[in-house]
Design an enzyme around this catalytic site. Structure first.
Site, PDB file in Angstrom:
ATOM      1  N   LYS A 179       0.857  -1.190   0.000  1.00 34.08           N
ATOM      2  CA  LYS A 179       0.000   0.000   0.000  1.00 34.08           C
ATOM      3  C   LYS A 179       0.890   1.236   0.000  1.00 34.08           C
ATOM      4  O   LYS A 179       1.253   1.779   1.046  1.00 34.08           O
ATOM      5  CB  LYS A 179      -0.923  -0.002   1.229  1.00 34.08           C
ATOM      6  CG  LYS A 179      -2.142   0.905   1.062  1.00 34.08           C
ATOM      7  CD  LYS A 179      -3.084   0.371   0.022  1.00 34.08           C
ATOM      8  CE  LYS A 179      -4.340   1.245  -0.110  1.00 34.08           C
ATOM      9  NZ  LYS A 179      -5.218   0.799  -1.192  1.00 34.08           N
ATOM     10  N   SER A 192      -8.820  -0.767  -4.951  1.00 31.52           N
ATOM     11  CA  SER A 192      -9.071  -0.372  -3.571  1.00 31.52           C
ATOM     12  C   SER A 192     -10.579  -0.180  -3.372  1.00 31.52           C
ATOM     13  O   SER A 192     -11.336  -1.130  -3.504  1.00 31.52           O
ATOM     14  CB  SER A 192      -8.277   0.880  -3.212  1.00 31.52           C
ATOM     15  OG  SER A 192      -7.991   0.899  -1.828  1.00 31.52           O
TER      16      SER A 192
END
Length: 627
Positions: free
Chosen positions: A204, A405
């Protein structure tokens, strides 16, 4: 009895007023009658002139390529009054509709493709247009592409034409995928800004530029893997379309410095020698070519043709019957309400709910082009899709350029998830970022004090260090959201959270890579998603209904006089702000304006996080810029 002078005046005024009122009513009635005549002519007057045989479709693809236009007619009107230039938006669905309809039109003999004005669009969207061009060619019609220059995106589309030409002073510029990013750890340390990051996901990397001076090994690995896959897909696609040897594009790039010397800097001839184009022609030479191949127009000065906008305006959809409802989810996901061309948790949920409650809509297609955003808003949208399936209506997700996401989160409640091979998806990860400037406050002599009743009072004060207890709370919330994310994904994909976690951790995949890892069901196009929805709803004939925010009567009127100019004001404001930021950053650092703009945008994003995020907000967003 004699009348007084005042009575004569009163009588005269009364007569004058009656005549004025009668004249007003007469003029208004005439105007109303004229309006009725105009409407009658528009409705019953035969419409546009029929398309004659041997007409060429001119696909002048001007504008920003988008899934859904975002138009504010009030801004459009203001722009027109100020003499501004319209920022045109080109909807993917309109391009596909024009090409597919023209392929079946006996009066359309071929097409001229012009891409100079085409902006934006990612690999998935561009492949949709390229496939539509292939379908048009398969009907036996020829496509001729011409441009003054071609950038990488424009050329992906143009390469699928039967013949590709470029101006003698033009070039095909293919650069590859991947860009350098700026990293600000040292700069922020010098400024006294501390960036507190709470995240789950090894890959991430969204906030890494603010906490590091370079990418983490995991981020570098993931970026290289993604970019190489996109590049391989691009070169394979173009080389197949142009019938070039495998590796020809990479060879051309590697040999470019030597070729520049060989051809004395003539980039157009280098492009021709590499067989990226079939010839070097000016616009008038293309016109002469098309006149010789087709039919001349009524004036004999050009070829018989119909433009993209004209042909699109001739198309209509049936107003009744069974339908597939399409909801467009484009842009970052925010809480609350968002207008067309963006995603709001409440507003997009409302659109899905409207599709579910419409008895004529038998199935729903969610078209996703989003890098994510608010986890809460994403869940609201996902839940509405879940309820739609529970109501007996099939749901099919069609992934566009990006569905990562939060964009992946809203895709989980579907009967089938269809991605383009080059869709950017995955990025199942969560983070929260809270910048503080206590060191800046110390340098300036600013002190902060108070008597809150609990330690949570003013928990996130940017001028104070974060309380470790608050960091613990935030990290716990982030962990919980990630566990919820992976658990929901596991249920949707009929697997275990552990297996999802193995391909999650915030890592981004192409659609093809996601299919190999079980994150999507099928590789296919938007048209495939519509066909799947129709099959699941057992529809043999259907219409397509786009479920969008209703436009008010005032907006419709404004749209008639300048709807296409809607974004110009917003763009002007953005340009003005950008110019101010450029000036400030350039003056402070000596950076050239282009570099300063990138720094200013990154800093503006961090400032926005500080000023607009709620203390307990966590974000499901990826660093997924469309290549």
């Amino acid at each position: 009895m004699a009348r007084s002078p005042f009575s004569y005046i009163r009588s005269g005024f009364s007569f004058f007023w009656r005549m004025l009122d009668a004249g007003r009513r007469t003029i208004l009635n005439l105007l109303f009658l004229l309006l009725l005549i105009v409407l009658a002519i528009a409705i019953f007057g035969g419409g546009a002139k029929p398309i004659a045989a041997k007409t060429t479709l001119v696909l002048d693809l001007k504008g920003q390529l988008v899934e859904q236009t975002s138009v504010d007619p009030r801004d459009a009107l203001l722009t027109g009054v100020q003499g501004g230039e319209a920022l045109r938006m080109l909807q993917l669905r309109d391009v596909l509709k024009v090409l597919d309809t023209a392929a079946k039109d006996a009066n359309i003999s071929g097409a001229v493709l012009l891409t100079d004005g085409m902006q934006g669009g990612g690999p998935a969207m561009l492949r949709e247009i390229a496939s539509a061009i292939d379908r048009f060619k398969a009907s036996g019609k020829t496509v001729v592409a011409w441009g003054t220059n071609y950038d990488q995106n424009q050329y992906l589309v143009a390469a699928h034409a039967n013949e590709v030409y470029v101006h003698p002073m033009g070039v095909v510029m293919i650069e590859g995928y991947g860009r350098y990013r700026n990293y600000y750890r040292d700069a922020l340390d010098k400024l006294g800004v501390t960036v507190n990051l709470m995240r789950v996901g090894t890959y991430k990397s969204f906030a890494e530029p603010y906490i590091a001076n370079g990418p983490s090994p995991a981020a570098a690995e993931a970026d290289a893997y993604l970019n190489n896959a996109l590049w391989t897909s691009y070169t394979d696609n173009v080389e197949k379309a142009r019938k070039l040897p495998k590796g020809q594009i990479m060879k051309t790039i590697d040999e470019l410095p030597a070729k520049v010397a060989e051809f004395n800097g003539d980039l157009a001839k280098i492009t021709l020698a590499a067989k990226l184009v079939d010839g070097l022609k000016t616009r008038d030479e293309i016109r002469d070519l098309m006149i010789k191949r087709g039919a001349a127009d009524d004036e004999g000065k050009s070829f018989r043709q119909v433009g993209f906008d004209d042909y699109l305006a001739r198309q209509s959809e049936p107003m009744t019957g069974d339908a597939i409802g399409v909801v467009i989810a484009q842009g970052s996901i925010s809480d609350g309400t968002a207008g067309p061309g963006s995603i709001g948790g409440d507003s997009t949920s409302k659109l899905i709910r409207a599709a579910r409650e419409d008895k004529n809509i038998k199935a729903v297609v969610l078209r996703v082009d989003s890098p994510g955003g608010s986890a809460f808003a994403s869940e609201l949208i996902r839940r509405e899709l879940e309820l739609t399936r529970a109501a007996g209506k099939p749901v099919v997700v069609s992934m566009g350029d990006v569905a990562a996401s939060g964009g992946y989160w809203i895709s989980m409640s579907a009967d089938e998830v269809i991605a383009e091979p080059n869709t950017i998806t995955g990025s199942i990860g969560v983070f929260a970022i809270l910048p503080t400037a206590e060191k800046v406050a110390d340098k300036l002599g600013i002190h902060s004090a108070g008597q809150p009743t609990t330690w949570l009072g003013d928990a996130y004060n940017p001028l104070r260090p974060l309380d470790p207890r608050f960091v613990q709370v935030m990290q716990g919330s982030v962990n919980h959201i990630y566990a919820d994310f992976t658990a929901r994904a596991a249920r949707a994909r009929k697997t275990t959270p552990e297996k999802i976690d193995a391909v999650a951790q915030g890592r981004v995949w192409t659609g093809a890579q996601a299919k190999e890892r079980g994150l999507v069901d099928t590789l296919g196009s938007y048209g495939d998603a519509l066909a799947s929805a129709a099959k699941r709803a057992k529809l043999t004939g259907y219409r397509i209904v786009y479920i969008e925010r209703e436009i008010s009567k005032f907006e419709r009127v404004l749209g008639m006089v300048g709807g296409t100019a809607a974004q110009a004001v917003g763009q002007s404001i953005a340009n003005a702000v950008s110019a101010k930021l450029n000036l400030g950053v350039t003056a402070a650092t000596g950076l050239p304006p282009g570099a300063a703009n990138g720094v200013a945008q990154d800093m503006a994003w961090l400032a926005d996080i500080k000023t607009s995020r709620k203390p307990f907000t966590v974000i499901t967003h990826c660093l997924c810029e469309v290549p």
